[in-house]
Design a protein around this motif. Structure first.
Motif, mmCIF file in Angstrom:
data_model
loop_
_atom_site.group_PDB
_atom_site.id
_atom_site.type_symbol
_atom_site.label_atom_id
_atom_site.label_comp_id
_atom_site.label_asym_id
_atom_site.label_seq_id
_atom_site.Cartn_x
_atom_site.Cartn_y
_atom_site.Cartn_z
ATOM 1 N N LYS A 59 84.461 32.442 -5.993
ATOM 2 C CA LYS A 59 83.508 31.602 -5.334
ATOM 3 C C LYS A 59 84.276 30.709 -4.334
ATOM 4 N N LEU A 60 83.440 31.048 -3.019
ATOM 5 C CA LEU A 60 84.201 30.374 -1.991
ATOM 6 C C LEU A 60 83.224 29.428 -1.230
ATOM 7 N N THR A 61 83.888 28.023 -1.247
ATOM 8 C CA THR A 61 82.946 27.125 -0.532
ATOM 9 C C THR A 61 83.664 26.797 0.674
ATOM 10 N N TYR A 62 82.691 26.547 1.610
ATOM 11 C CA TYR A 62 83.127 26.088 2.999
ATOM 12 C C TYR A 62 82.400 24.608 3.240
ATOM 13 N N ASP A 63 82.673 23.593 2.962
ATOM 14 C CA ASP A 63 82.032 22.376 2.905
ATOM 15 C C ASP A 63 80.982 22.255 2.043
ATOM 16 N N GLU A 64 79.750 22.275 2.519
ATOM 17 C CA GLU A 64 78.527 22.492 1.741
ATOM 18 C C GLU A 64 77.869 23.770 1.325
ATOM 19 N N THR A 65 78.593 24.911 1.954
ATOM 20 C CA THR A 65 78.179 26.144 1.636
ATOM 21 C C THR A 65 78.820 26.858 0.554
#
Length: 297
Positions: free
Chosen positions: A41-47
């Motif tokens: 599960k990869l999260t960039y800020d809110e994505t």
């Protein structure tokens, strides 16, 4: 005796320290969560992207026929959290290829059918649409999703000798990796199910990733012992040397029958090579936060 008032210089110094701490706290961070196997599960800020979901309960499937330890049932271990917790907050799914340990029946049943989903080519997209998913997109080269740039990279799911066997070539098929870019975020390269290949070198040279997620379990098929179909410990060292400023995160370990490299063995090797400063080997459920300094914590 009353305390002396703060001098102007001390006030300034205090403000600078506080401001620096706040800036560090406010700096954008990327989160990489190891779920299990190659599921990340990869999260960039809110994505947030869910990559290669294998969501079945422990032992749901037979071992992969014709591979190392095929008598064992997959997955070898359970999920580290409830499935709904894994799915919550996911904005899109990326399926690098449709082998069972990257896209299983449980994922097909549990994920919302309308969720945006990226596949490597038209054949995989057609298969996934036939499973009921309505927003399937082919990542032909590059795409944008909610401010994140996605770039497809290549690879080879085994050696030339293995692909010279028609049955194995058909079984292993095509695979992709994905590079993620967003303003203010470390560039991240999810290498996918490949051994070290010219395509990996090209991706490293082109994108200069600051985070590299390696499928590092050194899986093997019968008859080709010592000739793994994905990256192993030596290529973890190679990645460390090829990307001297990158944080390297090793996944695809300890969860399916045909892996020949365990986390414990990889940790021992990483320690022997003295590369533990930039190599992370997360347990299932662990979250690694990567800030502007690219140091995974």
């Amino acid at each position: 005796m009353s305390p002396k008032p703060l001098t102007a210089s001390l006030l300034l110094a205090t403000a600078l320290v506080a401001g620096g701490a706040q800036a560090e706290a406010d700096a954008p961070t990327q989160q990489v969560q190891q779920i299990r196997n190659a599921t990340v599960k990869l999260t960039y800020d809110e994505t947030t992207f869910l990559i290669d979901p294998m969501l079945a309960e422990q032992g749901a499937y037979p071992g992969f026929e014709g591979t190392h330890r095929s008598e064992l049932r997959n997955p070898l271990v359970g999920l580290p959290m409830p499935v709904q917790e894994i799915i919550d907050g996911v904005d899109a799914v990326i399926v690098t290829h449709t082998h069972l340990d990257h896209w299983d029946e449980a994922a097909q049943a549990l994920l919302p059918k309308e969720i945006p989903l990226f596949a490597q080519h038209a054949a995989d997209a057609e298969l996934i649409r036939a499973q009921g998913f309505t927003d399937v997109r082919v990542l032909e080269d590059s795409a944008e999703f909610r401010g994140v740039s996605l770039h497809r990279t290549g690879g080879q799911h085994g050696s030339d000798a293995i692909y010279a066997v028609p049955e194995l070539a058909a079984l292993l098929g095509e695979v992709m990796g994905v590079v993620f870019e967003a303003p203010g975020q470390p560039t991240t390269y999810v290498v996918g199910d490949t051994l070290w290949h010219d395509e990996v070198d090209r991706a490293l040279e082109r994108y200069r990733p600051e985070v590299i997620v390696l499928n590092a379990g050194a899986a093997e098929v019968d008859g080709f012992e010592g000739d793994p179909i994905i990256i192993g410990k030596e290529d973890t060292l190679r990645a460390y040397r090829a990307a001297p400023e990158a944080t390297i995160i090793a996944v695809h370990l300890d969860a399916v029958n045909h892996m020949t490299l365990s986390r414990d063995e990889l940790r021992e090797y990483v320690s022997e090579q003295g590369i533990e400063d930039r190599v992370r080997i997360p347990a299932d459920g662990d979250v690694i936060s990567v800030g502007p300094d690219h140091a995974g914590r």
